[in-house]
Scaffold this active site. Structure first.
Site, PDB file in Angstrom:
ATOM      1  N   LYS A  97       0.802  -1.227   0.000  1.00 45.43           N
ATOM      2  CA  LYS A  97       0.000   0.000   0.000  1.00 45.43           C
ATOM      3  C   LYS A  97       0.838   1.283   0.000  1.00 45.43           C
ATOM      4  O   LYS A  97       0.419   2.292  -0.550  1.00 45.43           O
ATOM      5  CB  LYS A  97      -0.950   0.016   1.201  1.00 45.43           C
TER       6      LYS A  97
ATOM      7  N   ASP B   6     -10.217   2.989   1.375  1.00 41.85           N
ATOM      8  CA  ASP B   6     -10.522   2.604   2.767  1.00 41.85           C
ATOM      9  C   ASP B   6     -11.199   3.782   3.464  1.00 41.85           C
ATOM     10  O   ASP B   6     -12.115   3.599   4.282  1.00 41.85           O
ATOM     11  CB  ASP B   6      -9.250   2.225   3.534  1.00 41.85           C
TER      12      ASP B   6
HETATM   13  P1  NAP Z   1      -1.244  -2.162  11.173  1.00 41.07           P
HETATM   14  O1  NAP Z   1      -0.849  -1.069  10.250  1.00 41.07           O
HETATM   15  O2  NAP Z   1      -0.310  -3.283  11.429  1.00 41.07           O
HETATM   16  O3  NAP Z   1      -1.638  -1.478  12.587  1.00 41.07           O
HETATM   17  C1  NAP Z   1      -1.998  -2.274  13.675  1.00 41.07           C
HETATM   18  C2  NAP Z   1      -2.588  -1.391  14.768  1.00 41.07           C
HETATM   19  O4  NAP Z   1      -3.070  -2.224  15.819  1.00 41.07           O
HETATM   20  C3  NAP Z   1      -1.594  -0.423  15.401  1.00 41.07           C
HETATM   21  O5  NAP Z   1      -2.263   0.734  15.816  1.00 41.07           O
HETATM   22  C4  NAP Z   1      -1.111  -1.250  16.610  1.00 41.07           C
HETATM   23  O6  NAP Z   1      -0.605  -0.447  17.668  1.00 41.07           O
HETATM   24  C5  NAP Z   1      -2.409  -1.882  17.033  1.00 41.07           C
HETATM   25  N1  NAP Z   1      -2.234  -3.092  17.834  1.00 41.07           N
HETATM   26  C6  NAP Z   1      -1.756  -4.295  17.404  1.00 41.07           C
HETATM   27  N2  NAP Z   1      -1.767  -5.175  18.422  1.00 41.07           N
HETATM   28  C7  NAP Z   1      -2.231  -4.525  19.495  1.00 41.07           C
HETATM   29  C8  NAP Z   1      -2.475  -4.901  20.856  1.00 41.07           C
HETATM   30  N3  NAP Z   1      -2.213  -6.143  21.293  1.00 41.07           N
HETATM   31  N4  NAP Z   1      -2.974  -3.972  21.714  1.00 41.07           N
HETATM   32  C9  NAP Z   1      -3.243  -2.723  21.286  1.00 41.07           C
HETATM   33  N5  NAP Z   1      -3.039  -2.293  20.010  1.00 41.07           N
HETATM   34  C10 NAP Z   1      -2.537  -3.185  19.139  1.00 41.07           C
HETATM   35  O7  NAP Z   1      -2.596  -2.855  10.679  1.00 41.07           O
HETATM   36  P2  NAP Z   1      -3.785  -2.167   9.846  1.00 41.07           P
HETATM   37  O8  NAP Z   1      -3.540  -2.385   8.405  1.00 41.07           O
HETATM   38  O9  NAP Z   1      -3.966  -0.791  10.359  1.00 41.07           O
HETATM   39  O10 NAP Z   1      -5.033  -3.086  10.248  1.00 41.07           O
HETATM   40  C11 NAP Z   1      -5.632  -3.011  11.530  1.00 41.07           C
HETATM   41  C12 NAP Z   1      -6.937  -3.803  11.515  1.00 41.07           C
HETATM   42  O11 NAP Z   1      -7.866  -3.180  10.631  1.00 41.07           O
HETATM   43  C13 NAP Z   1      -6.774  -5.251  11.021  1.00 41.07           C
HETATM   44  O12 NAP Z   1      -7.606  -6.077  11.787  1.00 41.07           O
HETATM   45  C14 NAP Z   1      -7.296  -5.203   9.586  1.00 41.07           C
HETATM   46  O13 NAP Z   1      -7.838  -6.430   9.164  1.00 41.07           O
HETATM   47  C15 NAP Z   1      -8.387  -4.159   9.733  1.00 41.07           C
HETATM   48  N6  NAP Z   1      -8.707  -3.491   8.467  1.00 41.07           N
HETATM   49  C16 NAP Z   1      -9.995  -3.573   8.041  1.00 41.07           C
HETATM   50  C17 NAP Z   1     -10.367  -2.939   6.872  1.00 41.07           C
HETATM   51  C18 NAP Z   1     -11.791  -3.048   6.418  1.00 41.07           C
HETATM   52  O14 NAP Z   1     -12.060  -2.701   5.272  1.00 41.07           O
HETATM   53  N7  NAP Z   1     -12.702  -3.478   7.272  1.00 41.07           N
HETATM   54  C19 NAP Z   1      -9.423  -2.213   6.120  1.00 41.07           C
HETATM   55  C20 NAP Z   1      -8.105  -2.137   6.596  1.00 41.07           C
HETATM   56  C21 NAP Z   1      -7.761  -2.793   7.770  1.00 41.07           C
HETATM   57  P3  NAP Z   1       0.980  -0.063  17.699  1.00 41.07           P
HETATM   58  O15 NAP Z   1       1.137   1.126  16.795  1.00 41.07           O
HETATM   59  O16 NAP Z   1       1.229   0.251  19.132  1.00 41.07           O
HETATM   60  O17 NAP Z   1       1.741  -1.263  17.214  1.00 41.07           O
END
Ligand code: NAP
Length: 287
Positions: free
Chosen positions: A65, A117
């Site tokens: 991305k 998104d």
């Molecule tokens: P990412 O860039 O890896 O970010 C992960 C986020 O989760 C960060 O803010 C991280 O905090 C936090 N996190 C991870 N483990 C944690 C824990 N144990 N306790 C508290 N915070 C935690 O991932 P992403 O791409 O943003 O995706 C995040 C979620 O959104 C995923 O489940 C993904 O499937 C979902 N998503 C859904 C859509 C949709 O269309 N519905 C679209 C995109 C993403 P830190 O910064 O402290 O590591």
């Protein structure tokens, strides 16, 4: 036949093919949606190759991305978010793209890159009659999804607070989003009870039955969107529902990012119902 697709690595569990192909069928389009898995460092080659092969549009997922930003004309919102999830090759059409057959022309128009998104979040709330303008919004998470959500809500007129496990990341994001504030997860205790809108944009709730927000902070005054869509009913949504809040599951966000991409590519109104049915059928099979 028109070809659309997805680049990511891995892509085998993607829900996008059935969702988009349901739309092509409904619209009577002769089109297919194909998944591609380039090597993690091959975003540029993938885009050049897709363009050469006449692929009309690509969705982009992890880990590409950010990498594709330098290979497309990025629209303003995608540039601010710092990530592209949709590429439209039609914008680069009609040009020879070469200098007489001996090599690429650097002046040729590049495909356009969007971040749908953000539109997915905005349209998911609109579909559930939640007004974002002047809402107090809390976004949990400052990763890729958190960035898209925060910009989407701010652009729609909400005032945004970002809370993240790594507080510095939330603070840095808040500096980029107009009017936003940021802090660690401990700020949720004061912010959530005052909020109209809450979005979980962390991965918490995906692999285990956990929630990033204490149940006692939730109330009937909230609209809660969980970006996590697997499982479809997360602990956060269960507890929000029990507190009387309006709940919006992550499939709605996923659906509307696809709806927005399809509309960019085809110029037609997406058949939302058909896409939603196909997406939820696929999710039900996975669960
Ligand atoms: P990412 O860039 O890896 O970010 C992960 C986020 O989760 C960060 O803010 C991280 O905090 C936090 N996190 C991870 N483990 C944690 C824990 N144990 N306790 C508290 N915070 C935690 O991932 P992403 O791409 O943003 O995706 C995040 C979620 O959104 C995923 O489940 C993904 O499937 C979902 N998503 C859904 C859509 C949709 O269309 N519905 C679209 C995109 C993403 P830190 O910064 O402290 O590591």
């Amino acid at each position: 036949m028109d070809v659309y697709g997805l680049i990511g690595n891995p892509v085998e569990h993607s829900l996008s093919p059935p969702m988009h192909e349901a739309a092509y069928e409904e619209l009577g389009l002769d089109a297919r949606y194909v998944t591609f898995e380039p090597a993690p460092d091959a975003a540029g080659e993938a885009i050049t190759g897709a363009s050469a092969l006449g692929v009309r549009g690509l969705n982009v997922t992890i880990p590409f991305k950010r990498d594709v930003l330098e290979h497309v004309e990025t629209d303003d919102l995608a540039a601010r978010i710092g990530a592209v999830n949709t590429i439209d090759f039609a914008s680069a059409e009609g040009e020879p793209g070469d200098d007489g057959g001996s090599g690429p022309n650097p002046e040729a128009p590049r495909p356009r890159g969007y971040n749908t998104d953000a539109a997915g979040v905005r349209r998911a709330f609109a579909h559930h009659d939640v007004t974002l303008s002047e809402a107090e919004a809390v976004v949990v998470g400052a990763g890729g999804a958190g960035r898209a959500v925060a910009f989407a809500l701010a652009d729609a007129g909400a005032s945004v607070h970002v809370a993240n496990r790594t507080a510095e990341r939330a603070e840095a994001l808040a500096e980029e989003v107009p009017g936003a504030t940021g802090g660690g997860l401990e700020t949720l205790a004061a912010r959530v009870p005052e909020a109209d809108v809450l979005v979980n944009a962390t991965s918490v709730g995906m692999e285990s039955d956990e929630t990033p927000v204490d149940a006692e902070l939730l109330s009937e005054d909230l609209a809660v969107l969980d970006a996590v869509y697997s499982p479809i009913e997360t602990r956060l949504l269960r507890e929000a529902d029990a507190a009387g809040a309006r709940t919006i599951d992550g499939a709605w966000m996923l659906l509307f990012q696809g709806v927005e991409a399809l509309e960019i590519w085809t110029g037609e109104d997406a058949p939302v119902e058909a896409m939603n049915r196909a997406l939820r059928a696929e999710l039900a099979e996975d669960e």
